[in-house]
Design an enzyme around this catalytic site. Structure first.
Site, PDB file in Angstrom:
ATOM      1  N   GLU A 102     -16.952 -26.778 -23.948  1.00 22.08           N
ATOM      2  CA  GLU A 102     -18.233 -26.575 -23.270  1.00 22.08           C
ATOM      3  C   GLU A 102     -18.345 -27.406 -21.997  1.00 22.08           C
ATOM      4  OE1 GLU A 102     -23.055 -26.876 -24.094  1.00 22.08           O
ATOM      5  OE2 GLU A 102     -21.698 -26.595 -25.789  1.00 22.08           O
ATOM      6  N   GLN A 152     -23.360 -26.541 -31.584  1.00 22.37           N
ATOM      7  CA  GLN A 152     -22.510 -27.606 -31.064  1.00 22.37           C
ATOM      8  C   GLN A 152     -23.096 -28.965 -31.432  1.00 22.37           C
ATOM      9  OE1 GLN A 152     -20.277 -30.029 -29.829  1.00 22.37           O
ATOM     10  NE2 GLN A 152     -19.615 -28.427 -28.428  1.00 22.37           N
ATOM     11  N   SER A 185     -12.639 -31.550  -9.804  1.00 21.10           N
ATOM     12  CA  SER A 185     -11.250 -31.276 -10.167  1.00 21.10           C
ATOM     13  C   SER A 185     -11.024 -29.783 -10.358  1.00 21.10           C
ATOM     14  CB  SER A 185     -10.893 -32.034 -11.448  1.00 21.10           C
ATOM     15  OG  SER A 185      -9.607 -31.688 -11.909  1.00 21.10           O
TER      16      SER A 185
END
Length: 298
Positions: free
Chosen positions: A94, A50, A66
């Site tokens: 991710e 990544q 959230s």
């Protein structure tokens, strides 16, 4: 590439990869997308390649809150983990995976895709570019990676991303600036407008410090870069014969060429004629090698 790739990946083009990733939904969204699978979170692992390494704790906490309230609205894109087909490796999402761990979710929704290692990197770069909190340097580096690693042209990128070519060219010109000036831009001490004005300067680092110290506006910075050093010639003296201001087309072409090769390009075109000279400024031997490589391609 295998023919049984279910029409996924580079075979569909950059726009198809972007459609797979999609922008991250806003926290106010209430209708979750339909996932392919619901899998235990402990069977999902981050991509070791990544390109984005930093995740802001405050933003992760907001996202976790959230997710705890509404769940994961957009499923995480994964592929079967190369080392273990019963496990999954994250292709995109991710941040959501990390936030889901903070929210103590046991299972998460995923979209299962078949991507090669190369395609995984490309999707990761696309996802990073689409993030709203990228600074101009990070965004420009993302476009540069797509061009260098995967052969996308600036024109094709502009078309696929729905942006103008001039937008990409101006943004990627920022990568010509010295690292210390880029850092000032990343830190928000100067704007992209300041940075673009400094590109044409002979000493952008020194001028950038002056801009920050004096709090100069973009227009004042542009005026500063056009001011020539004191050479003993009075301010009212006429310019030497033959010295002319470059036209807008020439400046635009310089910008396009500079963005395309990642180095400063200057064009000296004889007014009224068909001849001229192109000069390329390189900052390291690696860049010189790159110029030689480009010129030797047949």
């Amino acid at each position: 590439m295998s023919n049984n790739k279910k029409n996924r990946g580079l075979g569909r083009g950059l726009s198809a990869l972007m459609a797979d990733v999609g922008p991250e939904p806003t926290p106010s969204a209430t209708t979750p997308a339909r996932p392919d699978l619901i899998v235990p979170i402990e069977r999902v692992f981050p991509n070791p390649d990544q390109p984005r390494r930093s995740f802001t704790p405050d933003q992760l906490e907001d996202l976790a809150a959230s997710i705890k309230a509404k769940g994961i609205i957009q499923p995480i894109i994964v592929r079967a983990r190369p080392s273990n087909k019963d496990e999954y490796e994250i292709v995109a999402g991710e941040r959501r995976w990390r936030a889901a761990q903070m929210a103590q979710l046991h299972d998460i929704p995923v979209l299962l895709r078949e991507f090669s290692d190369t395609e995984v990197l490309e999707v990761a770069i696309i996802e990073n570019i689409q993030r709203a909190d990228l600074n101009p340097v990070e965004e420009a580096m993302g476009y540069r990676q797509l061009m260098d690693k995967f052969g996308h042209t600036q024109e094709k990128l502009a078309e696929e991303l729905g942006k103008s070519r001039s937008y990409l060219a101006n943004l990627m010109r920022l990568l010509q600036l010295p690292s210390d000036v880029q850092e000032l831009l990343v830190e928000g001490k100067i704007s992209a407008g300041h940075a673009r004005a400094l590109i044409t300067s002979d000493d952008p680092s020194a001028l950038a410090k002056q801009v920050v110290a004096q709090g100069l506006s973009v227009r004042a910075t542009e005026a500063l870069t056009k001011k020539k050093p004191d050479t003993g010639v009075s301010a009212g003296a006429k310019p030497r014969s033959g010295s002319t201001e470059k036209d807008a087309d020439t400046k635009a072409l310089e910008g396009d060429l500079s963005a395309a090769i990642g180095m400063q390009v200057q064009i000296a075109h004889k007014p009224g004629g068909e001849s001229g000279q192109i000069s390329i400024k390189y900052a390291s031997l690696d860049q010189l090698d790159e110029i030689c490589r480009i010129l030797s391609v047949t």
